[in-house]
Design a protein around this motif. Structure first.
Motif, PDB file in Angstrom:
ATOM      1  N   VAL A 183       6.527  51.965  12.923  1.00 53.83           N
ATOM      2  CA  VAL A 183       5.378  51.960  13.820  1.00 53.83           C
ATOM      3  C   VAL A 183       4.963  51.092  14.346  1.00 53.83           C
ATOM      4  N   ASP A 184       4.685  49.772  14.642  1.00 52.89           N
ATOM      5  CA  ASP A 184       4.056  48.877  15.479  1.00 52.89           C
ATOM      6  C   ASP A 184       4.915  48.431  16.027  1.00 52.89           C
ATOM      7  N   TYR A 185       5.044  49.274  17.236  1.00 58.72           N
ATOM      8  CA  TYR A 185       6.240  49.148  18.139  1.00 58.72           C
ATOM      9  C   TYR A 185       6.378  47.412  18.711  1.00 58.72           C
ATOM     10  N   TYR A 186       4.387  47.661  20.129  1.00 58.96           N
ATOM     11  CA  TYR A 186       4.743  46.528  20.871  1.00 58.96           C
ATOM     12  C   TYR A 186       4.747  45.229  19.523  1.00 58.96           C
ATOM     13  N   PRO A 187       4.866  43.957  20.342  1.00 57.35           N
ATOM     14  CA  PRO A 187       4.962  42.645  19.528  1.00 57.35           C
ATOM     15  C   PRO A 187       3.043  42.559  19.652  1.00 57.35           C
ATOM     16  N   LEU A 188       2.264  41.679  18.688  1.00 53.49           N
ATOM     17  CA  LEU A 188       0.650  41.065  18.749  1.00 53.49           C
ATOM     18  C   LEU A 188       0.944  40.851  20.505  1.00 53.49           C
ATOM     19  N   TRP A 189       1.608  40.253  21.085  1.00 55.99           N
ATOM     20  CA  TRP A 189       1.655  38.934  22.242  1.00 55.99           C
ATOM     21  C   TRP A 189       1.262  40.026  23.461  1.00 55.99           C
ATOM     22  N   ALA A 190       2.146  41.061  23.771  1.00 59.84           N
ATOM     23  CA  ALA A 190       2.802  42.120  24.287  1.00 59.84           C
ATOM     24  C   ALA A 190       0.907  43.255  24.503  1.00 59.84           C
ATOM     25  N   ASP A 191       0.378  43.143  23.043  1.00 59.99           N
ATOM     26  CA  ASP A 191      -0.812  43.685  23.190  1.00 59.99           C
ATOM     27  C   ASP A 191      -1.828  43.326  23.555  1.00 59.99           C
ATOM     28  N   LYS A 192      -2.028  41.605  23.225  1.00 61.36           N
ATOM     29  CA  LYS A 192      -3.288  40.473  23.056  1.00 61.36           C
ATOM     30  C   LYS A 192      -3.642  40.606  24.962  1.00 61.36           C
ATOM     31  N   TYR A 193      -1.876  40.047  25.554  1.00 64.82           N
ATOM     32  CA  TYR A 193      -2.364  40.088  27.217  1.00 64.82           C
ATOM     33  C   TYR A 193      -2.168  41.569  28.056  1.00 64.82           C
ATOM     34  N   ASN A 194      -1.816  42.995  27.602  1.00 65.41           N
ATOM     35  CA  ASN A 194      -1.369  44.170  28.106  1.00 65.41           C
ATOM     36  C   ASN A 194      -0.698  44.008  29.120  1.00 65.41           C
ATOM     37  N   MET A 195       0.738  43.223  28.539  1.00 63.71           N
ATOM     38  CA  MET A 195       1.318  43.102  29.003  1.00 63.71           C
ATOM     39  C   MET A 195       2.457  44.150  27.766  1.00 63.71           C
ATOM     40  N   ARG A 196       2.356  45.153  27.465  1.00 65.91           N
ATOM     41  CA  ARG A 196       3.199  46.108  26.703  1.00 65.91           C
ATOM     42  C   ARG A 196       4.280  46.570  27.820  1.00 65.91           C
ATOM     43  N   TRP A 197       4.194  46.948  29.149  1.00 67.35           N
ATOM     44  CA  TRP A 197       4.946  46.997  30.177  1.00 67.35           C
ATOM     45  C   TRP A 197       6.784  45.819  30.180  1.00 67.35           C
ATOM     46  N   VAL A 198       5.831  44.904  30.196  1.00 59.73           N
ATOM     47  CA  VAL A 198       6.840  43.727  29.933  1.00 59.73           C
ATOM     48  C   VAL A 198       7.834  44.163  28.964  1.00 59.73           C
ATOM     49  N   TYR A 199       7.677  44.591  27.254  1.00 56.59           N
ATOM     50  CA  TYR A 199       8.403  44.370  26.500  1.00 56.59           C
ATOM     51  C   TYR A 199       8.655  45.723  26.129  1.00 56.59           C
ATOM     52  N   ARG A 200       8.368  46.574  27.124  1.00 51.34           N
ATOM     53  CA  ARG A 200       9.231  48.182  27.439  1.00 51.34           C
ATOM     54  C   ARG A 200      10.148  48.143  27.752  1.00 51.34           C
ATOM     55  N   ILE A 201      10.064  47.290  29.262  1.00 53.09           N
ATOM     56  CA  ILE A 201      11.857  46.843  30.006  1.00 53.09           C
ATOM     57  C   ILE A 201      12.329  46.041  28.899  1.00 53.09           C
ATOM     58  N   TYR A 202      12.252  45.252  28.497  1.00 57.02           N
ATOM     59  CA  TYR A 202      13.132  44.513  27.397  1.00 57.02           C
ATOM     60  C   TYR A 202      13.719  45.353  27.032  1.00 57.02           C
ATOM     61  N   ASP A 203      12.945  46.440  25.984  1.00 57.11           N
ATOM     62  CA  ASP A 203      13.355  47.040  25.055  1.00 57.11           C
ATOM     63  C   ASP A 203      14.454  48.362  25.899  1.00 57.11           C
ATOM     64  N   GLU A 204      13.406  48.271  26.465  1.00 54.44           N
ATOM     65  CA  GLU A 204      14.210  49.842  27.545  1.00 54.44           C
ATOM     66  C   GLU A 204      14.744  49.558  29.107  1.00 54.44           C
ATOM     67  N   PRO A 205      16.054  48.568  29.239  1.00 54.77           N
ATOM     68  CA  PRO A 205      16.166  47.999  30.557  1.00 54.77           C
ATOM     69  C   PRO A 205      15.906  49.102  31.839  1.00 54.77           C
ATOM     70  N   LYS A 206      16.379  50.559  31.072  1.00 58.84           N
ATOM     71  CA  LYS A 206      16.439  51.300  32.455  1.00 58.84           C
ATOM     72  C   LYS A 206      15.251  52.039  33.142  1.00 58.84           C
ATOM     73  N   LEU A 207      14.317  51.214  32.650  1.00 53.37           N
ATOM     74  CA  LEU A 207      12.750  51.106  32.710  1.00 53.37           C
ATOM     75  C   LEU A 207      12.158  50.665  34.021  1.00 53.37           C
ATOM     76  N   PHE A 208      12.911  49.405  34.157  1.00 59.01           N
ATOM     77  CA  PHE A 208      12.871  48.670  35.399  1.00 59.01           C
ATOM     78  C   PHE A 208      12.788  49.066  35.981  1.00 59.01           C
ATOM     79  N   LYS A 209      13.354  50.167  36.796  1.00 57.89           N
ATOM     80  CA  LYS A 209      13.214  51.198  38.225  1.00 57.89           C
ATOM     81  C   LYS A 209      12.044  51.573  38.288  1.00 57.89           C
ATOM     82  N   ARG A 210      11.705  52.198  36.997  1.00 65.77           N
ATOM     83  CA  ARG A 210       9.995  53.174  36.937  1.00 65.77           C
ATOM     84  C   ARG A 210       9.488  51.621  37.022  1.00 65.77           C
TER      85      ARG A 210
END
Length: 236
Positions: A183-210
């Motif tokens: 359930v805890d999808y995002y790493p702590l650093w991604a949530d703490k620094y509001n960089m969830r979008w960075v982790y999502r691109i790492y996990d789902e590269p297709k989101l780069f375009k979005r």
């Protein structure tokens, strides 16, 4: 579309026993403005992502907080509330082979969560869609969580409401397939620094375009809609 935001967007989450709730980020706004009737039928809209919060703040909508249906925001609030008050839950989304794993992850995280049914978010045809709608209405769960992607999930929740279901519905985007490994999808650093979008691109590269192509286009439309809205208000 901006008039709908003014009417439907809530600054922070307040629980409701009935009504359909969705979440907007720049991408879903871009898609949603072409289907504004779907968002007009919703009861509440919350803002998903700090970028969207800042953009709307620039447009005069102050005091809005980020509310997303994920493990860093609203999902634990909803599921813990359901567990504590024995509210029934129906979950729909992800692929057919993924959704049982998503449900298993939810039950592991929330052992008291009463999930009365689940199904994939990919329907075979209109008859299959209607069967699922009828089944949910018959089960009458307190809460329905739908992860089908922008527009599709809003359309389904609105159809449920029209069919007579009177519970609380939440859209959740990609949440259901994200939690397959936990359930805890995002790493702590991604949530703490509001960089969830960075982790999502790492996990789902297709989101780069979005994020790098469609988001800028969406921001242009948000600003354009805001200016049109202000012009109409001024001419009233």
């Amino acid at each position: 579309m901006f008039d709908i935001l003014v009417d439907k967007v809530r600054a922070e989450y307040k629980e409701s026993k009935t009504g359909n709730v969705s979440f907007l980020n720049p991408y879903s706004y871009y898609i949603g403005r072409k289907n504004r009737d779907l968002y007009a039928q919703l009861d509440d809209i919350y803002i998903d992502g700090q970028l969207m919060v800042k953009v709307l703040g620039f447009c005069g909508m102050k005091g809005i907080k980020r509310v997303s249906f994920d493990a860093t925001s609203l999902a634990p609030v909803v599921f813990e509330n359901c567990s504590q008050h024995n509210k029934t839950v129906y979950v729909i989304g992800a692929k057919e082979e993924q959704i049982p794993l998503s449900v298993e992850a939810l039950k592991k995280q929330y052992p008291l969560l009463n999930i009365v049914g689940y199904c994939s978010g990919y329907f075979k045809n209109d008859e299959h869609r209607q069967e699922i709608t009828d089944s949910i209405k018959k089960l009458n769960p307190s809460v329905v969580v739908v992860g089908m992607g922008a527009v599709h999930q809003e359309r389904f929740l609105n159809a449920l409401k029209v069919a007579g279901w009177e519970g609380a519905g939440y859209t959740c985007g990609g949440f259901l397939h994200q939690i397959i490994t936990g359930v805890d999808y995002y790493p702590l650093w991604a949530d703490k620094y509001n960089m969830r979008w960075v982790y999502r691109i790492y996990d789902e590269p297709k989101l780069f375009k979005r994020y790098f192509f469609e988001y800028p286009i969406a921001l242009f439309y948000i600003l354009m809609d805001f200016l049109k809205f202000k012009a109409k208000q001024k001419n009233k």
